[in-house]
Design a protein around this motif. Structure first.
Motif, short mmCIF file in Angstrom:
data_model
loop_
_atom_site.label_atom_id
_atom_site.label_comp_id
_atom_site.label_asym_id
_atom_site.label_seq_id
_atom_site.Cartn_x
_atom_site.Cartn_y
_atom_site.Cartn_z
N LEU A 355 0.85 -1.18 0.00
CA LEU A 355 0.00 0.00 0.00
C LEU A 355 0.89 1.23 0.00
N SER A 356 0.74 2.10 -0.99
CA SER A 356 1.51 3.34 -1.07
C SER A 356 0.69 4.46 -0.44
N TYR A 357 1.32 5.20 0.49
CA TYR A 357 0.60 6.32 1.10
C TYR A 357 1.16 7.68 0.67
N CYS A 358 1.79 7.71 -0.50
CA CYS A 358 2.25 8.98 -1.06
C CYS A 358 1.18 9.53 -2.01
N VAL A 359 -0.05 9.58 -1.51
CA VAL A 359 -1.19 10.06 -2.28
C VAL A 359 -1.88 11.16 -1.47
N ALA A 360 -2.74 11.91 -2.13
CA ALA A 360 -3.46 12.99 -1.45
C ALA A 360 -4.23 12.45 -0.25
N ASP A 361 -4.32 13.26 0.80
CA ASP A 361 -4.93 12.82 2.05
C ASP A 361 -6.35 12.29 1.86
N GLU A 362 -7.13 13.01 1.06
CA GLU A 362 -8.52 12.57 0.89
C GLU A 362 -8.59 11.23 0.16
N ASP A 363 -7.70 11.01 -0.81
CA ASP A 363 -7.67 9.73 -1.50
C ASP A 363 -7.21 8.62 -0.57
N GLY A 367 -9.47 5.56 0.35
CA GLY A 367 -8.94 4.25 -0.02
C GLY A 367 -8.89 3.31 1.17
N LEU A 368 -8.51 3.83 2.34
CA LEU A 368 -8.47 3.00 3.54
C LEU A 368 -9.88 2.57 3.96
#
Length: 383
Positions: A355-363, A367-368
């Motif tokens: 799982l990559s968490y280098c994405v926008a906070d809302e995404d 996603g979680l």
């Protein structure tokens, strides 16, 4: 009848990560937690430096290994973290990918073996095969993604030419302990094998106790190759800028492979790279740190076992209890929940997903939530 094409290339598989990303793109509204690409834009001073460089006419062939100014700046930058390299021991490359490709081309002969600590980024295996070498996986999963020296030694043979390490790691986010690094150093000292350090995440560390192999074991500098990149810490993935550092004899051979593959990186990007070295990536690091905390809490709530990621921007939870191959788990997550993860098989480790968490906070948060619902449905079916 045409002659056979390169058999080494014929044995390679397309990127599994890109396959997952393509599947996600075909599913309307899917949130992709798959690629290791920062969601931030490149800091404005770096962009401005490139624009100024272009405006000043930096559009001609630069020196193959990089401008003297950038190589000096990189040597100073590395010295600040305990890595002692002269400017002529540094080669500026088209990202860490090309740095690794040039390194493997310089080090490997057909039939050489390359020890790869798995789970690992699939590029290492592919580059070994492209050079008609033999990738040899060293499974770290039974040891919490650290190195068991006895297990490592069992995978080393007289044909071993190099070992590749990545700390913090992709896909686990784990940092190799001093004990793990010392085990590699003892082996390299005894056998003379090269240690290729993929250090692209070295600026993205969240806990104490991090040490870089080249800083800890400078006595082995004649067999250490350090690979680094501007992509991850400064959100410069599309710039394709990296570098490699090694002792002079090895660096000169890497520079040959680089020269005859790409000639050089674009001239106008090198002043921007100098600027990047003066930019503090701490604001992005703090955003990743906050996301990491949310991811770990969410995965714990889902009941997914996880070795705590100490760096990079990945989590690598175990999904083995559902009885699904990781490929099937990820394909179903896309289709049924609209969230994309990368199967552990892409990294040589079944039963896990990245799982990559280098994405926008809302995404990330959405996603979680989707992943939690998907996991809950799978759990209900198992009950």
């Amino acid at each position: 009848m045409p002659k056979l094409l390169n058999t080494a290339l014929g044995s390679l598989r397309p990127s599994g990560i890109r396959r997952i990303n393509a599947l996600a793109a075909q599913r309307p509204g899917c949130i992709a937690l798959a690629l290791g690409e920062p969601d931030f834009g490149t800091p404005a001073p770096i962009v401005d430096a490139a624009a100024l460089s272009l405006a000043s006419g930096a559009t001609h062939y630069p020196p193959n290994a990089g401008t003297p100014e950038l190589r000096r700046a990189l040597a100073r930058y590395m010295a600040a973290s305990g890595l002692a390299y002269e400017p002529d021991e540094v080669v500026v490359t088209c990202g860490a990918t090309e740095a690794l490709a040039a390194t493997f081309a310089a080090l490997l002969n057909p039939g050489d073996e390359v020890a790869i600590l798995t789970p690992a980024f699939g590029l290492y295996e592919s580059l070994a095969l492209m050079n008609h070498a033999v990738p040899v996986p060293v499974d770290t999963e039974p040891h919490g993604f650290q190195i068991d020296e006895a297990a490592l030694r069992r995978r080393i043979s007289p044909a071993t030419k190099a070992i590749v390490l990545c700390s913090p790691g992709n896909p686990t986010g784990c940092v190799l302990s001093t004990g793990s690094l010392d085990a590699i150093a003892r082996l390299a000292s005894e056998t003379g094998i090269y240690v290729v350090c993929d250090d692209v995440y070295n600026r993205l560390v969240y806990t104490g106790g991090y040490a870089r192999f080249a800083a800890l074991h400078g006595e082995l500098r004649d067999r250490i190759v350090v690979v680094d990149s501007f992509s991850k810490p400064w959100a410069m993935t599309g710039w394709r800028l990296g570098w490699v550092a090694a002792c002079a004899d090895v660096a000169s051979e890497i520079a040959k492979a680089h020269q005859f593959t790409v000639s050089s990186v674009p001239a106008f990007e090198m002043p921007a790279a100098e600027c990047a070295l003066t930019c503090d990536p701490a604001p992005m690091l703090e955003a990743y740190r906050a996301r990491r905390e949310r991811v770990m809490a969410a995965l714990r709530d889902m009941g997914l076992p996880l070795v705590e990621p100490a760096g990079a921007f990945y989590a690598f939870p175990n999904v083995g209890r559902f009885g699904l191959p990781s490929d099937a788990f990820c394909e179903r997550a896309i289709e049924e929940a609209g969230v994309a993860l990368v199967p552990g098989t892409c990294f040589g480790c079944e039963g896990y997903v990245r799982l990559s968490y280098c994405v926008a906070d809302e995404d990330l948060d959405e996603g979680l939530r989707r992943l939690a619902s998907f996991v809950a449905r799978l759990s209900d079916k198992d009950a």
